[in-house]
Motif scaffolding. Sequence first.
Motif, PDB file in Angstrom:
ATOM      1  N   MET A 191       0.846  -1.201   0.000  1.00 57.43           N
ATOM      2  CA  MET A 191       0.000   0.000   0.000  1.00 57.43           C
ATOM      3  C   MET A 191       0.881   1.252   0.000  1.00 57.43           C
ATOM      4  O   MET A 191       1.780   1.369   0.822  1.00 57.43           O
ATOM      5  CB  MET A 191      -0.858   0.017   1.263  1.00 57.43           C
ATOM      6  CG  MET A 191      -1.897  -1.080   1.286  1.00 57.43           C
ATOM      7  SD  MET A 191      -3.248  -0.723   0.184  1.00 57.43           S
ATOM      8  CE  MET A 191      -4.078  -2.299   0.255  1.00 57.43           C
ATOM      9  N   ASP A 192       0.598   2.144  -0.890  1.00 61.53           N
ATOM     10  CA  ASP A 192       1.456   3.333  -0.876  1.00 61.53           C
ATOM     11  C   ASP A 192       0.850   4.449  -0.022  1.00 61.53           C
ATOM     12  O   ASP A 192      -0.356   4.487   0.246  1.00 61.53           O
ATOM     13  CB  ASP A 192       1.720   3.821  -2.309  1.00 61.53           C
ATOM     14  CG  ASP A 192       0.445   4.239  -2.966  1.00 61.53           C
ATOM     15  OD1 ASP A 192       0.398   5.290  -3.586  1.00 61.53           O
ATOM     16  OD2 ASP A 192      -0.550   3.464  -2.816  1.00 61.53           O
ATOM     17  N   ILE A 193       1.741   5.325   0.392  1.00 64.16           N
ATOM     18  CA  ILE A 193       1.390   6.356   1.353  1.00 64.16           C
ATOM     19  C   ILE A 193       0.411   7.374   0.754  1.00 64.16           C
ATOM     20  O   ILE A 193      -0.441   7.922   1.456  1.00 64.16           O
ATOM     21  CB  ILE A 193       2.686   7.037   1.860  1.00 64.16           C
ATOM     22  CG1 ILE A 193       2.404   7.925   3.069  1.00 64.16           C
ATOM     23  CG2 ILE A 193       3.371   7.826   0.777  1.00 64.16           C
ATOM     24  CD1 ILE A 193       2.357   7.143   4.328  1.00 64.16           C
ATOM     25  N   THR A 194       0.501   7.602  -0.558  1.00 65.75           N
ATOM     26  CA  THR A 194      -0.396   8.576  -1.183  1.00 65.75           C
ATOM     27  C   THR A 194      -1.851   8.138  -1.039  1.00 65.75           C
ATOM     28  O   THR A 194      -2.727   8.939  -0.741  1.00 65.75           O
ATOM     29  CB  THR A 194      -0.080   8.694  -2.698  1.00 65.75           C
ATOM     30  OG1 THR A 194       1.295   8.410  -2.890  1.00 65.75           O
ATOM     31  CG2 THR A 194      -0.427  10.060  -3.213  1.00 65.75           C
ATOM     32  N   PHE A 195      -2.043   6.831  -1.225  1.00 64.74           N
ATOM     33  CA  PHE A 195      -3.394   6.289  -1.110  1.00 64.74           C
ATOM     34  C   PHE A 195      -3.934   6.519   0.302  1.00 64.74           C
ATOM     35  O   PHE A 195      -5.065   6.984   0.495  1.00 64.74           O
ATOM     36  CB  PHE A 195      -3.348   4.788  -1.439  1.00 64.74           C
ATOM     37  CG  PHE A 195      -4.701   4.129  -1.396  1.00 64.74           C
ATOM     38  CD1 PHE A 195      -5.732   4.572  -2.210  1.00 64.74           C
ATOM     39  CD2 PHE A 195      -4.932   3.059  -0.543  1.00 64.74           C
ATOM     40  CE1 PHE A 195      -6.960   3.959  -2.180  1.00 64.74           C
ATOM     41  CE2 PHE A 195      -6.169   2.453  -0.493  1.00 64.74           C
ATOM     42  CZ  PHE A 195      -7.191   2.905  -1.316  1.00 64.74           C
ATOM     43  N   LEU A 196      -3.075   6.246   1.283  1.00 64.26           N
ATOM     44  CA  LEU A 196      -3.477   6.425   2.675  1.00 64.26           C
ATOM     45  C   LEU A 196      -3.830   7.890   2.943  1.00 64.26           C
ATOM     46  O   LEU A 196      -4.884   8.204   3.501  1.00 64.26           O
ATOM     47  CB  LEU A 196      -2.334   5.974   3.595  1.00 64.26           C
ATOM     48  CG  LEU A 196      -2.572   6.195   5.086  1.00 64.26           C
ATOM     49  CD1 LEU A 196      -3.703   5.316   5.586  1.00 64.26           C
ATOM     50  CD2 LEU A 196      -1.317   5.924   5.896  1.00 64.26           C
ATOM     51  N   LEU A 197      -2.930   8.791   2.494  1.00 59.20           N
ATOM     52  CA  LEU A 197      -3.181  10.221   2.720  1.00 59.20           C
ATOM     53  C   LEU A 197      -4.474  10.658   2.047  1.00 59.20           C
ATOM     54  O   LEU A 197      -5.267  11.408   2.617  1.00 59.20           O
ATOM     55  CB  LEU A 197      -2.008  11.045   2.184  1.00 59.20           C
ATOM     56  CG  LEU A 197      -0.756  11.030   3.075  1.00 59.20           C
ATOM     57  CD1 LEU A 197       0.358  11.830   2.430  1.00 59.20           C
ATOM     58  CD2 LEU A 197      -1.081  11.597   4.451  1.00 59.20           C
ATOM     59  N   GLN A 198      -4.666  10.161   0.846  1.00 60.26           N
ATOM     60  CA  GLN A 198      -5.882  10.501   0.110  1.00 60.26           C
ATOM     61  C   GLN A 198      -7.122  10.092   0.905  1.00 60.26           C
ATOM     62  O   GLN A 198      -8.081  10.860   1.058  1.00 60.26           O
ATOM     63  CB  GLN A 198      -5.874   9.769  -1.244  1.00 60.26           C
ATOM     64  CG  GLN A 198      -6.896  10.294  -2.234  1.00 60.26           C
ATOM     65  CD  GLN A 198      -6.478  11.639  -2.802  1.00 60.26           C
ATOM     66  OE1 GLN A 198      -5.383  11.771  -3.358  1.00 60.26           O
ATOM     67  NE2 GLN A 198      -7.325  12.637  -2.664  1.00 60.26           N
ATOM     68  N   LEU A 199      -7.058   8.881   1.433  1.00 65.10           N
ATOM     69  CA  LEU A 199      -8.186   8.395   2.228  1.00 65.10           C
ATOM     70  C   LEU A 199      -8.399   9.275   3.457  1.00 65.10           C
ATOM     71  O   LEU A 199      -9.528   9.616   3.816  1.00 65.10           O
ATOM     72  CB  LEU A 199      -7.937   6.953   2.676  1.00 65.10           C
ATOM     73  CG  LEU A 199      -8.079   5.871   1.615  1.00 65.10           C
ATOM     74  CD1 LEU A 199      -7.737   4.514   2.214  1.00 65.10           C
ATOM     75  CD2 LEU A 199      -9.500   5.855   1.067  1.00 65.10           C
ATOM     76  N   ILE A 200      -7.282   9.626   4.103  1.00 65.09           N
ATOM     77  CA  ILE A 200      -7.406  10.422   5.329  1.00 65.09           C
ATOM     78  C   ILE A 200      -8.003  11.786   5.007  1.00 65.09           C
ATOM     79  O   ILE A 200      -8.885  12.283   5.722  1.00 65.09           O
ATOM     80  CB  ILE A 200      -6.043  10.556   6.023  1.00 65.09           C
ATOM     81  CG1 ILE A 200      -5.646   9.187   6.605  1.00 65.09           C
ATOM     82  CG2 ILE A 200      -6.088  11.594   7.131  1.00 65.09           C
ATOM     83  CD1 ILE A 200      -4.337   9.179   7.325  1.00 65.09           C
ATOM     84  N   ILE A 201      -7.549  12.370   3.904  1.00 63.70           N
ATOM     85  CA  ILE A 201      -8.093  13.697   3.571  1.00 63.70           C
ATOM     86  C   ILE A 201      -9.583  13.606   3.251  1.00 63.70           C
ATOM     87  O   ILE A 201     -10.390  14.402   3.749  1.00 63.70           O
ATOM     88  CB  ILE A 201      -7.301  14.303   2.395  1.00 63.70           C
ATOM     89  CG1 ILE A 201      -5.934  14.747   2.932  1.00 63.70           C
ATOM     90  CG2 ILE A 201      -8.043  15.492   1.804  1.00 63.70           C
ATOM     91  CD1 ILE A 201      -5.042  15.356   1.924  1.00 63.70           C
ATOM     92  N   ASN A 202      -9.944  12.623   2.456  1.00 62.52           N
ATOM     93  CA  ASN A 202     -11.377  12.425   2.207  1.00 62.52           C
ATOM     94  C   ASN A 202     -12.133  12.267   3.524  1.00 62.52           C
ATOM     95  O   ASN A 202     -13.215  12.833   3.719  1.00 62.52           O
ATOM     96  CB  ASN A 202     -11.614  11.158   1.377  1.00 62.52           C
ATOM     97  CG  ASN A 202     -11.274  11.399  -0.078  1.00 62.52           C
ATOM     98  OD1 ASN A 202     -11.037  12.529  -0.472  1.00 62.52           O
ATOM     99  ND2 ASN A 202     -11.233  10.325  -0.854  1.00 62.52           N
ATOM    100  N   GLY A 203     -11.531  11.481   4.400  1.00 59.11           N
ATOM    101  CA  GLY A 203     -12.157  11.234   5.692  1.00 59.11           C
ATOM    102  C   GLY A 203     -12.332  12.518   6.475  1.00 59.11           C
ATOM    103  O   GLY A 203     -13.375  12.755   7.082  1.00 59.11           O
ATOM    104  N   LEU A 204     -11.292  13.362   6.433  1.00 57.62           N
ATOM    105  CA  LEU A 204     -11.374  14.627   7.169  1.00 57.62           C
ATOM    106  C   LEU A 204     -12.503  15.493   6.632  1.00 57.62           C
ATOM    107  O   LEU A 204     -13.253  16.104   7.400  1.00 57.62           O
ATOM    108  CB  LEU A 204     -10.048  15.379   7.069  1.00 57.62           C
ATOM    109  CG  LEU A 204      -8.891  14.838   7.906  1.00 57.62           C
ATOM    110  CD1 LEU A 204      -7.641  15.661   7.666  1.00 57.62           C
ATOM    111  CD2 LEU A 204      -9.267  14.878   9.385  1.00 57.62           C
ATOM    112  N   VAL A 205     -12.629  15.527   5.313  1.00 54.61           N
ATOM    113  CA  VAL A 205     -13.661  16.386   4.726  1.00 54.61           C
ATOM    114  C   VAL A 205     -15.052  15.885   5.111  1.00 54.61           C
ATOM    115  O   VAL A 205     -15.882  16.624   5.652  1.00 54.61           O
ATOM    116  CB  VAL A 205     -13.518  16.420   3.191  1.00 54.61           C
ATOM    117  CG1 VAL A 205     -14.670  17.188   2.592  1.00 54.61           C
ATOM    118  CG2 VAL A 205     -12.206  17.064   2.815  1.00 54.61           C
ATOM    119  N   VAL A 206     -15.282  14.603   4.846  1.00 57.55           N
ATOM    120  CA  VAL A 206     -16.595  14.056   5.197  1.00 57.55           C
ATOM    121  C   VAL A 206     -16.806  14.170   6.705  1.00 57.55           C
ATOM    122  O   VAL A 206     -17.880  14.536   7.181  1.00 57.55           O
ATOM    123  CB  VAL A 206     -16.694  12.583   4.751  1.00 57.55           C
ATOM    124  CG1 VAL A 206     -18.046  12.019   5.119  1.00 57.55           C
ATOM    125  CG2 VAL A 206     -16.479  12.485   3.261  1.00 57.55           C
TER     126      VAL A 206
END
Lengths: 297, 263
Positions: A1-16
């Motif tokens: 799993m790459d870190i970009t994917f994780l960050l992307q998920l976290i940012i989406n999570g933060l917004v929602v």
Amino acid sequence: MDITFLLQLIINGLVVGSIYALVATGFVIIYKASSALNLAQGEFLMVGAYICLNLLSKYNLPFWQAILITFAFSAILGILIERLILRPLIGSHLISVIMVTLGLSSILKALVQLAYGTDTIPFPEVFPSAPVQIGPIPVSQGYLYAIGCVTILVTVLTMFFKYSKTGVAMRATASSQQVALTMGISVKKMFAISWAISAIVSAVGGILLGTIRGGIDMSLSFMGLKVLPVVILGGLDSILGAIVGGVIIGVLENLSGGYVDPLVGGGAKEVAPYIALILILMFKPYGLFGKKKIERV
Amino acid sequence: MLTISNAEVIYNRVILVLKGLSLHVPEGKIVALLGANGAGKSTTLKAISGLLKSEEGEVSAGSIDFMGERINNLDPEDIVRKGIFQVMEGRRVFEDLTIDENLTVGGHTRKDSAGFKRDKELVYDYFPRLRERRNQLSGFLSGGEQQMLAIGRALMARPRLMLLDEPSLGIAPLLVQEIFQLIKKINTEEKTTILLVEQNANIAFSICDYAYIMEGGRVAMSGTTEQMKSNNDVKEFYLGMGEGKEKKSYRELKSYKRRKRWL
């Protein structure tokens, strides 16, 4: 799993999550003021979004005007509901209040369906959509605006409850209605204000969701259910809890969507918040920031 | 200033608590309302302040007049605006609000922001302990300090008549002295009329001008502080100064019961 994917998920999570936080704040405000669980919170959000959409696309009003009118409409809706439906129930059992808000949510949903149908309606682009590069990952500007709006609104609310006379009076009412009466505070007025604020805050959530998703439909009202794990996690009577809980649930949901869904074939994203809810109720029934209260029956 | 005549209060449409109570509070004075548990003292205060409504009670007969105006069964918020402020029994501060916020809430009905600020300082001058801790949660104050806060909070509303419900309840004797001196001071300096409900007759007599004794929902006896203090029944039943020094026998206890029924 790459870190970009994780960050992307976290940012989406933060917004929602920030939007969850907003709606949960509305929920908590009503609960604190009048100890009513408003299960129609999601419908407030949906109605707000549809009204704003209507003003924007049908009457071509500029965004800020549409927002102000939506706020006014939501406030009136909140006050009316409190006045006509909740006030006669003051003093009756909590269960009846919950059932009434449940019924109310069905009615509001049906009214919106009547007026706008069940298809997804595109939401006009309010914020520029070109993504901005933050570190390695591109982030949609709409996301940033959404987080910005939520931060501002939550700050304003916090200041209101901390420094304004009405805000402090509302907290006093939440603390003890009877003593608030002896201070010359109109408890009924405080209830009405809390419903109005709650409806406005939810409408903001709805508008933000609309702009982020690019379109709105009936599924917006599910936000009302999503808010339950949030407030249970944060504590039913804590605004800080609503905010922290919102962000946690948002991130949790996206992470399980990103990592668990591929393994089990989907569905984990939707279920994760409720699994969290059950776990919290088992181990920390008052939530992270909730007030422990010994009830004598 | 305040006149109650033949007031009856009924809870839940069944329980008659006040059975024709009459009393008068003259402007600028401290009037004490004494009596045992369940005599109806707190109910009297709640009838005046309108709080009965939130407890399924109502003034079913008689009248309560304040400054020549009928205030029976008005909403509590309107009564506060007319200048009557009740400090409830057991202090009842807003525990999850700071001291300063408690005072802000006390002045909720105030419109003049300059006077509001001035009075906050005034309250802090009366109760310097509160100033030291103005930003602390009031739930962490001691009982005596909470009582001070409750009185200070009442002062913020600039009431003409302050109703105090057992300010000595559950407070260390030394602090009780201090609080009662402050009540007297507020009465003389701020010209606030005070109706004081107490069980501790001694301490009440130390500051009041006039006293009523209630029993079973009626006034059993009344008079100026001097008259009351010299009355043998009051001495025996309320001040604990019986004439006989030796321990009383059971037979005399019965006579106590008989003598206690004044009406």
